[in-house]
Design an enzyme around this catalytic site. Structure first.
Site, short mmCIF file in Angstrom:
data_model
loop_
_atom_site.label_atom_id
_atom_site.label_comp_id
_atom_site.label_asym_id
_atom_site.label_seq_id
_atom_site.Cartn_x
_atom_site.Cartn_y
_atom_site.Cartn_z
N ASP A 143 -38.02 54.62 57.55
CA ASP A 143 -37.11 54.98 58.65
C ASP A 143 -36.37 56.28 58.36
O ASP A 143 -35.33 56.55 58.98
CB ASP A 143 -36.10 53.85 58.87
CG ASP A 143 -36.64 52.77 59.79
OD1 ASP A 143 -37.79 52.90 60.25
OD2 ASP A 143 -35.91 51.79 60.06
N ASP A 296 -31.43 39.19 55.52
CA ASP A 296 -32.11 38.36 54.54
C ASP A 296 -31.49 36.97 54.46
O ASP A 296 -32.20 35.95 54.46
CB ASP A 296 -32.08 39.04 53.16
CG ASP A 296 -30.72 39.65 52.83
OD1 ASP A 296 -29.73 39.36 53.55
OD2 ASP A 296 -30.64 40.40 51.85
#
Length: 541
Positions: A143, A296
């Site tokens: 990214d 996560d």
């Protein structure tokens, strides 16, 4: 009606002003002192006494939680209750007829963002994994907004592709969802459907060659296991005092929290890297979500609510890097404290209403995993040790029992330090460093709970990578004091001044000698406020 109310208020204000104007200076001071005494006796003292009770209660809850984790970890170590003894595990057999087909298809994802210094570390390590090349698909999810870094990463991917690795370079024209967004989009690609498992490594993580050989068998032989998590090994722990202290805290996290969660409830929070997931479990948990900065942990909680189990391998270590600048560490800790608090708010009802987990596991998630470890721990550290104890110096009516001031903190400190014996001599520094950091963590918890301004802030943790070996950065910074003023952190400096006032008052007017603790605490805030912590990276010209 409004006019009459305004008139009445104005009349009372005028009378009060006339009364104060008619008083002499001595009378005014006497009146102000009387008002202050009423406020002190009627408001401040009761408020501080309530704060003491709350902080002592939270301290007891926290020490019980830490002792319980320590007992479990000790039991696992003494009786050698390794995952291989609890779950079925066997090395992958070499079948001559099947060849590489005896190995399942594995996807490896490496998310990164402007990782100029470390992108080669993870890509190179993943491409060297001991696994059949035709059974391994690698995704580099870049990214980066720096086009020059994108070119470097593409070149690295092409280099390994030329060597026969199935490596895909994937970039986006936006950062929607940050890391979670990148992982989510990558999982939707067609060839991912061929894979059974996915391993994830951040750009600074370097897995050993046998990583998949040691983790995948747990998933293959135990269909109820969703995640196998390894431990981090820090390559720059000796970079500075700040990295040594971080090593102590994170070793406690792995050796106590992760170990106890895996051994009792078969659950712990995924660390976002250095772990292998069963793709089926990710899909059943509705995949990656972008609603918090701890994607996560979010996935881990949702997966366990579907009945999946997690395994922690404490003897499998993946090299990684600690943030060595205080600025980077503050951003990281804000995200690590704010995200779980925000997730706790979002998932409380989901946990209560979950049908595939027991009541005991629900209680574990709500109380142990979230409330005690991620709400209470940050609040009690800041409010009790940085606010209540110092400010009690001004109020002799407020008595704090010795067990709350000394014994409980001592037990907590010992438990946090035993995971890193080589750093026991730094324990005093660790205490005061953690107290300073509790200011930011506590603030982040409330931002997360109330979804305030910085709740979704994501600043990628700055990494030094190859420069750590040359010491160029820290050496150059020490010779460059011209921009020293840019290091000033006024929140820390403000706390330092307040604590110094409390310490002085305690020294001159109280006999409980709290100043012995408050003075070095104030000094710690000063040192960190003036930027004398960590490795300082001079700005690029």
């Amino acid at each position: 009606m409004e006019g009459s109310v305004s008139t009445t208020v104005a009349r009372y204000i005028d009378r009060a002003y006339d009364l104060l104007s008619s008083l002499s200076t001595a009378e005014a001071l006497s009146w102000a002192a009387a008002v202050c005494e009423v406020v002190r006796a009627g408001v401040l003292v009761p408020l501080l006494k309530v704060a003491v009770v709350l902080c002592l209660t939270m301290s007891v809850m926290l020490v019980i939680e830490k002792l319980s984790m320590a007992v479990v970890a000790l039991y696992v170590k003494v009786f050698r209750r390794t995952p291989e003894k609890i779950y079925k595990w066997a090395p992958l057999s070499q079948d001559l007829e099947l060849g590489s087909l005896s190995h399942p298809m594995v996807l490896v994802q490496i998310p990164m963002f402007n990782e100029r210094e470390v992108y080669q570390i993870s890509i190179g390590a993943v491409c060297k994994l001991a696994w059949p090349h035709d059974r391994l698909i690698i995704q580099v999810l870049d990214d980066s907004t720096d086009l020059s870094i994108r070119e470097l990463v593409q070149e690295e991917c092409q280099k390994w592709s030329n060597k026969g690795r199935r490596i895909h370079y994937i970039s986006r024209d936006n950062r929607n969802g940050y890391k979670a967004g990148a992982l989510k989009e990558a999982m939707d690609l067609d060839y991912v459907q061929k894979c059974d498992y996915v391993a994830i490594f951040d750009a600074d993580h370097e897995p050993p060659p046998d990583f998949l050989l040691r983790t995948i068998p747990f998933l293959m032989h135990n269909p109820d296991i969703a995640l196998v998590q390894s431990r981090w090994k820090f390559v720059n722990a000796n970079e500075c005092i700040m990295t040594r202290i971080q090593e102590m805290s994170l070793n406690y996290h792995f050796k106590m929290e992760q170990q106890s969660g895996s051994s009792t409830m078969a659950f712990f929070g995924f660390n976002g890297t250095a772990g292998v997931w069963r793709i089926q479990a990710i899909n059943e948990a509705e995949g990656w979500k972008e609603r918090t900065t701890v994607e996560d942990m979010d996935l881990a909680v949702r997966a366990t609510l579907q009945g999946w189990k997690f395994v922690y391998l404490g003897d499998l270590k993946v090299k990684s890097e600690l943030p060595s600048s205080y600025k980077a560490y503050r951003y990281q800790q804000h995200r690590w404290a704010c995200g779980p608090a925000n997730l706790f708010k979002k998932m409380t009802i989901d946990i209560i209403m979950a049908k595939k987990v027991s009541l005991l596991k629900k209680l574990f998630l709500l109380y142990n995993f979230f409330f005690a470890r991620r709400i209470i721990s940050h609040n009690v550290t800041f409010f009790f040790y940085c606010i209540v104890i110092p400010f009690s110096s001004f109020f002799p009516e407020v008595i704090i029992p010795k067990w709350g001031v000394f014994y409980i903190p001592t037990v907590i400190t010992i438990l946090n330090s035993i995971g890193t014996p080589r750093s026991l001599h730094l324990i005093i520094i660790w205490i005061f460093f953690e107290n300073v950091m509790s200011l930011h963590r506590c603030k982040a918890v409330f931002i997360g709970l109330f979804e305030a301004g910085r709740v979704n802030e994501w600043v990628v943790t700055e990494k030094l990578g190859k420069t750590l070996k040359t010491k160029q950065v820290s050496a150059a910074a020490k010779r460059s004091p011209s921009k020293f003023w840019q290091r000033f952190l006024f929140l820390e400096l403000g706390m330092a001044v307040v604590l110094l006032m409390c310490a002085c008052y305690n020294f001159f007017y109280r006999s409980n000698q709290y100043f012995v603790f408050i003075v070095p605490l104030s000094l710690s805030f000063f040192l960190m406020g003036f930027g004398f912590v960590g490795t300082h990276i001079p700005a690029a010209k």
